[in-house]
Design a protein around this motif. Structure first.
Motif, PDB file in Angstrom:
ATOM      1  N   MET A   1      -5.217  -6.501  -4.917  1.00 36.72           N
ATOM      2  CA  MET A   1      -5.087  -5.597  -4.674  1.00 36.72           C
ATOM      3  C   MET A   1      -4.748  -4.172  -4.986  1.00 36.72           C
ATOM      4  SD  MET A   1      -7.134  -5.606  -2.078  1.00 36.72           S
ATOM      5  CE  MET A   1      -7.008  -3.537  -1.428  1.00 36.72           C
TER       6      MET A   1
ATOM      7  N   ARG B   1      -6.025  -0.795  -5.640  1.00 37.35           N
ATOM      8  CA  ARG B   1      -5.595   0.517  -4.766  1.00 37.35           C
ATOM      9  C   ARG B   1      -5.642   1.290  -5.683  1.00 37.35           C
ATOM     10  NH1 ARG B   1      -2.171  -3.388  -2.089  1.00 37.35           N
ATOM     11  NH2 ARG B   1      -2.830  -3.821   0.360  1.00 37.35           N
TER      12      ARG B   1
ATOM     13  N   LYS C   1       1.452  -1.292  -0.667  1.00 34.29           N
ATOM     14  CA  LYS C   1       0.212   0.111   0.301  1.00 34.29           C
ATOM     15  C   LYS C   1       1.031   1.304  -0.162  1.00 34.29           C
ATOM     16  CE  LYS C   1      -3.788   2.604   2.378  1.00 34.29           C
ATOM     17  NZ  LYS C   1      -2.687   3.911   2.269  1.00 34.29           N
TER      18      LYS C   1
ATOM     19  N   TYR D   1      -3.198 -12.316  -3.250  1.00 34.38           N
ATOM     20  CA  TYR D   1      -4.203 -10.717  -3.971  1.00 34.38           C
ATOM     21  C   TYR D   1      -3.894  -9.958  -3.043  1.00 34.38           C
ATOM     22  CZ  TYR D   1      -8.839 -13.294  -4.157  1.00 34.38           C
ATOM     23  OH  TYR D   1     -10.074 -14.000  -4.619  1.00 34.38           O
ATOM     24  N   GLN D   2      -2.704  -9.561  -2.974  1.00 40.73           N
ATOM     25  CA  GLN D   2      -1.858  -8.672  -2.457  1.00 40.73           C
ATOM     26  C   GLN D   2      -1.438  -8.136  -3.554  1.00 40.73           C
ATOM     27  OE1 GLN D   2      -1.510  -6.476  -0.354  1.00 40.73           O
ATOM     28  NE2 GLN D   2      -2.843  -7.365   1.617  1.00 40.73           N
TER      29      GLN D   2
END
Length: 264
Positions: free
Chosen positions: A115, A119, A67, A110-111
């Motif tokens: 994701m 994001r 992130k 998933y990241q």
């Protein structure tokens, strides 16, 4: 065909090699300004130097599965200008029996595969809608529709991207922003090509014979009976990003050579 992509600002994540790099090249051939992205600063700089003679190329290294790094990437892009096209290409897969895949590995899938796209889409879709212009393209896979037992987490993550794409297209309903997924099938990239070449040697076969046997035995439904090229996938992505494809929205566009036996 004039695709009207000249001077458009395009981000292709995971674009230091393979489909991502080929996509960056295809956009540059259309006169777009392209942001090269990858985890390695050295690899990003190398590709920027390689492609700089083709047009306007920027380089931003960032691991989009994290992130904080995604946030930094977004900030750097906003300094350059308004993003016109987002290509979420970053992805990973590992051949492994389902029962041996750990919780941590599932979360990594998933990241990285999901994701990262969530994001970046969350950051850029609202701005595209405000401007009433933009494209988001998510690189899924035929494995998202045709699951493979040795690639279950990968297939699940790619199904998620297909659903994400349709959902975001619904969010942008009534605007000139489109969101689509691209479903490549087996594609001949540099790294994959080396892997297959090594496998052919291990089996004592000529490369062409090994590939022919693979499609005959493992992918008999393939209509083209060969690997797609990165250029074929990249050109499809660029067309979907163009004004010529403005009525193509919320779709899962296949570039898998007909492996999926379905008319829809």
């Amino acid at each position: 065909m004039e695709l009207k992509l000249r001077d458009k600002l395009v981000l292709v994540t995971g674009s230091t090699a393979g489909i991502g790099k080929a996509t960056a090249i295809s956009f540059l051939n259309e006169g777009a300004r392209v942001i090269i992205n990858g985890r390695s600063k050295e690899n990003v700089e190398s590709v920027v130097n390689e492609l700089s003679s083709m047009g306007t190329v920027y380089g931003i290294h960032a691991d989009v599965s994290v992130k904080e790094e995604s946030d930094r990437l977004i900030e750097e892009i906003n300094k350059i200008g308004d993003l016109d096209v987002l290509v979420n290409n970053t992805g990973v897969f590992t051949v492994k029996p389902f029962t041996e895949v750990t919780d941590e590995e599932w979360l990594d899938y998933y990241q990285i595969n999901v994701m990262s796209a969530v994001r970046l889409s969350r950051a850029f879709l609202p701005k595209m809608m405000e401007r009433n212009s933009g494209r988001i393209i998510n690189l899924a896979s035929e494995a998202g529709i045709k699951p493979y037992p040795e690639l279950v987490p990968y297939g699940v993550s790619k199904t998620a991207l297909i659903t994400l794409s349709r959902g975001l297209a619904e969010v942008a309903k009534g605007t000139n922003v489109t969101v689509n997924s691209i479903l490549p099938g087996p594609t001949w990239t540099e790294g994959f090509g080396q892997f297959i070449s090594d496998m052919a040697k291990e089996n004592g076969q000529e490369l062409d014979a090994f590939i022919s046997d693979y499609f005959k035995n493992d992918q008999p439904t393939s209509l083209i009976q060969r690997y797609a090229t990165v250029e074929e996938v990249a050109d499809t992505i660029v067309f979907i990003a163009s004004d010529k494809a403005s009525a193509i929205n919320g779709t899962a566009q296949r570039v898998e050579g007909g492996i999926i036996q379905s008319i829809l």
